[in-house]
Enzyme design. Structure first.
Site, PDB file in Angstrom:
ATOM      1  CD  GLN A 169      21.541  -9.930  14.477  1.00 43.28           C
ATOM      2  OE1 GLN A 169      22.515  -9.932  13.762  1.00 43.28           O
ATOM      3  NE2 GLN A 169      20.409 -10.479  14.123  1.00 43.28           N
ATOM      4  CG  PHE A 170      19.008  -6.574  20.992  1.00 48.23           C
ATOM      5  CD1 PHE A 170      17.849  -7.133  21.506  1.00 48.23           C
ATOM      6  CD2 PHE A 170      18.904  -5.627  19.980  1.00 48.23           C
ATOM      7  CE1 PHE A 170      16.608  -6.750  21.027  1.00 48.23           C
ATOM      8  CE2 PHE A 170      17.670  -5.235  19.500  1.00 48.23           C
ATOM      9  CZ  PHE A 170      16.512  -5.802  20.018  1.00 48.23           C
ATOM     10  CB  THR A 171      17.764 -10.286  17.759  1.00 46.94           C
ATOM     11  OG1 THR A 171      18.710 -10.298  16.700  1.00 46.94           O
ATOM     12  CG2 THR A 171      16.983  -8.982  17.757  1.00 46.94           C
TER      13      THR A 171
END
Length: 150
Positions: A78-80
């Site tokens: 989850q790069f966010t």
């Protein structure tokens, strides 16, 4: 490296309408990777996750870790988690590692966690459009950042 740990009674990740990974009782691990991360961050986080006493004992107190309860883990990239909201209303993701850096670290994280827990770790697919479903047990949600060890 950042993780959001969610104690779950079940969790799954679906890609293109197909369940790619699923667990029952255990931890959903949402993993964010930045360009500064190394194997040292992975080792520290895996040890922290494995030792995290967030499962209830017979008295209802959070005293047990994932191995104590024979729990499973599902890891989803989850790069966010590295989204910055300092300016404007659209997050900036410049601190998130690009795939050429992040994918090897993600794969190393999964394999290190698998060895530590002595279990196969189901995952999502790095960079895919994923649908994550979970039943948060508690609810219990813990944030851990390898750059904030103190």
């Amino acid at each position: 490296m950042r993780v959001v740990l969610q104690r779950v009674s079940e969790a799954s990740v679906t890609i293109d309408g197909q369940v790619h990974g699923a667990i029952n009782h255990g931890l959903l691990v949402l993993l964010g990777i930045t360009v500064e991360d190394t194997q040292e961050d992975i080792d520290w986080l895996v040890n922290k996750i494995a030792g995290m006493r967030i499962f209830s004992d017979q008295d209802g107190k959070m005293n047990l870790n994932i191995s104590d309860v024979n729990g499973n883990a599902l890891v989803v990239s989850q790069f966010t988690l590295y989204g910055s909201t300092k300016k404007g209303n659209r997050p900036s993701f410049i601190n998130a590692a690009k795939p050429d850096v992040a994918i090897p670290l993600y794969e190393s994280f999964v394999s290190t966690l698998s060895r530590k827990l002595d279990k196969t770790i189901p995952t999502g697919i790095f960079g895919a459009d994923m649908k994550v479903a979970l039943v948060n047990d508690g609810p219990v949600t813990i944030l851990i950042d390898s750059k904030n060890k103190e």
